[in-house]
Design a protein around this motif. Structure first.
Motif, PDB file in Angstrom:
ATOM      1  N   LYS A 120      63.957 -24.536  54.833  1.00  0.00           N
ATOM      2  CA  LYS A 120      63.205 -25.089  55.958  1.00  0.00           C
ATOM      3  C   LYS A 120      63.715 -26.490  56.234  1.00  0.00           C
ATOM      4  CE  LYS A 120      58.979 -24.336  56.781  1.00  0.00           C
ATOM      5  NZ  LYS A 120      57.505 -24.453  56.762  1.00  0.00           N
ATOM      6  N   ALA A 121      63.552 -26.942  57.462  1.00  0.00           N
ATOM      7  CA  ALA A 121      64.074 -28.261  57.806  1.00  0.00           C
ATOM      8  C   ALA A 121      63.047 -29.035  58.641  1.00  0.00           C
ATOM      9  CB  ALA A 121      65.385 -28.132  58.571  1.00  0.00           C
ATOM     10  N   PRO A 122      62.001 -29.543  57.998  1.00  0.00           N
ATOM     11  CA  PRO A 122      61.068 -30.381  58.753  1.00  0.00           C
ATOM     12  C   PRO A 122      61.781 -31.619  59.291  1.00  0.00           C
ATOM     13  CG  PRO A 122      60.665 -30.577  56.394  1.00  0.00           C
ATOM     14  CD  PRO A 122      61.651 -29.465  56.577  1.00  0.00           C
ATOM     15  N   LYS A 123      61.329 -32.082  60.436  1.00  0.00           N
ATOM     16  CA  LYS A 123      61.858 -33.339  60.973  1.00  0.00           C
ATOM     17  C   LYS A 123      61.351 -34.484  60.093  1.00  0.00           C
ATOM     18  CE  LYS A 123      61.868 -31.391  65.602  1.00  0.00           C
ATOM     19  NZ  LYS A 123      61.162 -31.322  66.899  1.00  0.00           N
ATOM     20  N   LEU A 124      62.210 -35.473  59.866  1.00  0.00           N
ATOM     21  CA  LEU A 124      61.882 -36.536  58.923  1.00  0.00           C
ATOM     22  C   LEU A 124      61.951 -37.902  59.592  1.00  0.00           C
ATOM     23  CD1 LEU A 124      63.995 -35.301  55.867  1.00  0.00           C
ATOM     24  CD2 LEU A 124      61.565 -34.877  56.299  1.00  0.00           C
ATOM     25  N   TYR A 125      60.949 -38.737  59.246  1.00  0.00           N
ATOM     26  CA  TYR A 125      60.900 -40.122  59.696  1.00  0.00           C
ATOM     27  C   TYR A 125      60.828 -41.019  58.459  1.00  0.00           C
ATOM     28  CZ  TYR A 125      59.425 -38.619  64.445  1.00  0.00           C
ATOM     29  OH  TYR A 125      59.350 -38.056  65.694  1.00  0.00           O
ATOM     30  N   VAL A 126      61.400 -42.196  58.559  1.00  0.00           N
ATOM     31  CA  VAL A 126      61.247 -43.206  57.515  1.00  0.00           C
ATOM     32  C   VAL A 126      60.100 -44.135  57.919  1.00  0.00           C
ATOM     33  CG1 VAL A 126      62.316 -45.266  56.493  1.00  0.00           C
ATOM     34  CG2 VAL A 126      63.603 -43.114  56.645  1.00  0.00           C
ATOM     35  N   GLN A 127      59.160 -44.321  57.004  1.00  0.00           N
ATOM     36  CA  GLN A 127      58.058 -45.248  57.256  1.00  0.00           C
ATOM     37  C   GLN A 127      58.481 -46.658  56.865  1.00  0.00           C
ATOM     38  OE1 GLN A 127      54.256 -44.266  55.519  1.00  0.00           O
ATOM     39  NE2 GLN A 127      53.317 -46.196  56.161  1.00  0.00           N
ATOM     40  N   VAL A 128      58.290 -47.598  57.798  1.00  0.00           N
ATOM     41  CA  VAL A 128      58.646 -48.996  57.570  1.00  0.00           C
ATOM     42  C   VAL A 128      57.376 -49.832  57.475  1.00  0.00           C
ATOM     43  CG1 VAL A 128      59.957 -50.976  58.431  1.00  0.00           C
ATOM     44  CG2 VAL A 128      60.779 -48.644  58.897  1.00  0.00           C
ATOM     45  N   ASN A 129      57.267 -50.624  56.432  1.00  0.00           N
ATOM     46  CA  ASN A 129      56.121 -51.513  56.228  1.00  0.00           C
ATOM     47  C   ASN A 129      56.419 -52.822  56.971  1.00  0.00           C
ATOM     48  OD1 ASN A 129      54.013 -53.082  55.287  1.00  0.00           O
ATOM     49  ND2 ASN A 129      54.362 -52.626  53.129  1.00  0.00           N
ATOM     50  N   ALA A 137      52.015 -48.354  52.101  1.00  0.00           N
ATOM     51  CA  ALA A 137      53.263 -47.616  51.904  1.00  0.00           C
ATOM     52  C   ALA A 137      54.282 -48.034  52.949  1.00  0.00           C
ATOM     53  CB  ALA A 137      52.997 -46.117  51.992  1.00  0.00           C
ATOM     54  N   GLY A 138      55.529 -47.669  52.700  1.00  0.00           N
ATOM     55  CA  GLY A 138      56.599 -47.963  53.643  1.00  0.00           C
ATOM     56  C   GLY A 138      57.653 -48.852  53.027  1.00  0.00           C
ATOM     57  N   ILE A 139      58.866 -48.710  53.524  1.00  0.00           N
ATOM     58  CA  ILE A 139      59.981 -49.494  53.016  1.00  0.00           C
ATOM     59  C   ILE A 139      60.032 -50.847  53.732  1.00  0.00           C
ATOM     60  CG2 ILE A 139      61.717 -48.603  54.647  1.00  0.00           C
ATOM     61  CD1 ILE A 139      63.487 -48.336  51.963  1.00  0.00           C
ATOM     62  N   GLU A 140      60.502 -51.855  53.038  1.00  0.00           N
ATOM     63  CA  GLU A 140      60.600 -53.190  53.637  1.00  0.00           C
ATOM     64  C   GLU A 140      61.569 -53.161  54.826  1.00  0.00           C
ATOM     65  OE1 GLU A 140      59.322 -56.433  52.873  1.00  0.00           O
ATOM     66  OE2 GLU A 140      57.820 -55.209  51.858  1.00  0.00           O
ATOM     67  N   PRO A 141      61.270 -53.927  55.888  1.00  0.00           N
ATOM     68  CA  PRO A 141      62.156 -53.912  57.058  1.00  0.00           C
ATOM     69  C   PRO A 141      63.620 -54.191  56.735  1.00  0.00           C
ATOM     70  CG  PRO A 141      60.100 -55.022  57.600  1.00  0.00           C
ATOM     71  CD  PRO A 141      60.052 -54.740  56.124  1.00  0.00           C
ATOM     72  N   LYS A 142      63.885 -55.147  55.836  1.00  0.00           N
ATOM     73  CA  LYS A 142      65.276 -55.497  55.517  1.00  0.00           C
ATOM     74  C   LYS A 142      66.013 -54.352  54.819  1.00  0.00           C
ATOM     75  CE  LYS A 142      64.037 -57.797  51.157  1.00  0.00           C
ATOM     76  NZ  LYS A 142      64.486 -56.718  50.281  1.00  0.00           N
ATOM     77  N   ASP A 143      65.262 -53.442  54.223  1.00  0.00           N
ATOM     78  CA  ASP A 143      65.866 -52.322  53.501  1.00  0.00           C
ATOM     79  C   ASP A 143      65.915 -51.032  54.322  1.00  0.00           C
ATOM     80  OD1 ASP A 143      66.086 -53.956  51.220  1.00  0.00           O
ATOM     81  OD2 ASP A 143      64.029 -53.479  50.617  1.00  0.00           O
ATOM     82  N   ALA A 144      65.316 -51.045  55.516  1.00  0.00           N
ATOM     83  CA  ALA A 144      65.119 -49.801  56.258  1.00  0.00           C
ATOM     84  C   ALA A 144      66.437 -49.168  56.703  1.00  0.00           C
ATOM     85  CB  ALA A 144      64.222 -50.048  57.467  1.00  0.00           C
ATOM     86  N   VAL A 145      67.325 -49.953  57.313  1.00  0.00           N
ATOM     87  CA  VAL A 145      68.570 -49.376  57.822  1.00  0.00           C
ATOM     88  C   VAL A 145      69.449 -48.856  56.681  1.00  0.00           C
ATOM     89  CG1 VAL A 145      70.674 -49.818  59.129  1.00  0.00           C
ATOM     90  CG2 VAL A 145      68.485 -50.708  59.960  1.00  0.00           C
ATOM     91  N   PRO A 146      69.663 -49.630  55.601  1.00  0.00           N
ATOM     92  CA  PRO A 146      70.440 -49.080  54.479  1.00  0.00           C
ATOM     93  C   PRO A 146      69.814 -47.814  53.885  1.00  0.00           C
ATOM     94  CG  PRO A 146      70.229 -51.456  54.248  1.00  0.00           C
ATOM     95  CD  PRO A 146      69.343 -51.056  55.380  1.00  0.00           C
ATOM     96  N   LEU A 162      61.659 -43.477  63.021  1.00  0.00           N
ATOM     97  CA  LEU A 162      60.970 -44.440  62.179  1.00  0.00           C
ATOM     98  C   LEU A 162      59.490 -44.457  62.545  1.00  0.00           C
ATOM     99  CD1 LEU A 162      63.394 -47.533  62.291  1.00  0.00           C
ATOM    100  CD2 LEU A 162      63.439 -45.586  60.711  1.00  0.00           C
ATOM    101  N   MET A 163      58.654 -44.816  61.579  1.00  0.00           N
ATOM    102  CA  MET A 163      57.214 -44.876  61.779  1.00  0.00           C
ATOM    103  C   MET A 163      56.687 -46.171  61.189  1.00  0.00           C
ATOM    104  SD  MET A 163      54.185 -44.417  59.796  1.00  0.00           S
ATOM    105  CE  MET A 163      53.139 -43.067  59.261  1.00  0.00           C
ATOM    106  N   CYS A 164      55.640 -46.739  61.815  1.00  0.00           N
ATOM    107  CA  CYS A 164      54.994 -47.915  61.221  1.00  0.00           C
ATOM    108  C   CYS A 164      53.499 -47.910  61.491  1.00  0.00           C
ATOM    109  CB  CYS A 164      55.616 -49.212  61.724  1.00  0.00           C
ATOM    110  SG  CYS A 164      55.166 -49.692  63.411  1.00  0.00           S
ATOM    111  N   ILE A 165      52.788 -48.676  60.659  1.00  0.00           N
ATOM    112  CA  ILE A 165      51.360 -48.950  60.832  1.00  0.00           C
ATOM    113  C   ILE A 165      51.211 -50.470  60.742  1.00  0.00           C
ATOM    114  CG2 ILE A 165      49.012 -48.530  59.990  1.00  0.00           C
ATOM    115  CD1 ILE A 165      50.164 -46.054  58.502  1.00  0.00           C
TER     116      ILE A 165
END
Length: 220
Positions: A120-129, A137-146, A162-165
């Motif tokens: 299966k291949a769900p669509k994936l987003y990276v959550q950015v804090n 939760a979420g990855i730090e902005p400076k680390d998001a692109v890498p 990408l997703m954010c709250i």
């Protein structure tokens, strides 16, 4: 007409107006109706009104209600918008069409294994804090692109967006602008941002989907 259906129509109309105001095409923004904590009886009228895209926070809660609802209503797209534990990756891949909360290496690795195993291949987003909040939760902005690059190159994951709250007490506009900038740098097309209190602003900043719960279903 139920309160939820009336409120759904209001939200749809306000999204359409925000699209027009921002000179964006009609239908550019997907409404994700956030149904967490509401049972099937509360969700059915919204499904009957034609809404097909929903968001849930917890794998276990979603497992308890969505298989039956999918049997009643065709074409449902289910988004996981809450934090994902690595030991729930198997269930998440089996149930969800979109997983918006990829935010660390272990999750990326487990999702890659389950996607290969289940076919299966769900669509994936990276959550950015975007607010660098320690409790969120979420990855730090400076680390998001890498991190997006590693997801692609090391784990073989196709990251769609990408997703954010944003922090509740801050103006969300700068956070939406930051997410849009990071998405361009990472070469991803979709932005999941904006909730009940700020979804119209998110549309103006380029959101491709908004996650609206209480403005449709009321407060939990």
């Amino acid at each position: 007409m139920s309160d939820a259906v009336q409120q759904l129509e209001t939200v749809r109309a306000r999204i359409a107006a925000a699209e027009s105001e921002a000179n964006r095409p009609a239908g550019a923004v997907t409404l994700v109706a956030v149904s967490k904590t509401f049972d099937g009886d509360a969700i059915r009228p919204v499904l009957a009104a034609g809404q097909r895209v929903f968001g849930e926070n917890r794998v276990q809660e979603a497992q308890g209600k969505w298989p039956a609802l999918r049997g009643e209503f065709p074409g449902i797209e289910l988004h996981l918008i809450g934090p994902l534990q690595s030991n729930k990756a198997k269930e998440a891949v089996a149930l969800f069409d979109v997983i918006e909360t990829v935010d660390r290496e272990k999750i990326a690795s487990e999702l890659a294994k389950e996607i290969a195993r289940q076919g299966k291949a769900p669509k994936l987003y990276v959550q950015v804090n975007t607010g660098s909040e320690p409790q969120k939760a979420g990855i730090e902005p400076k680390d998001a692109v890498p991190f997006v690059v590693r997801c692609r190159n090391e784990h073989g994951l196709a990251i769609e967006g990408l997703m954010c709250i944003p922090p509740a007490e801050e103006n969300p506009g700068p956070h939406f602008a930051l997410l849009e900038k990071l998405a361009r740098e990472a070469g991803v097309e979709r932005l999941s941002m904006g909730m009940s209190g700020d979804y119209e602003l998110a549309v103006a900043f380029g959101a491709s989907s908004v996650r609206v719960g209480s403005a449709i279903f009321g407060h939990r």
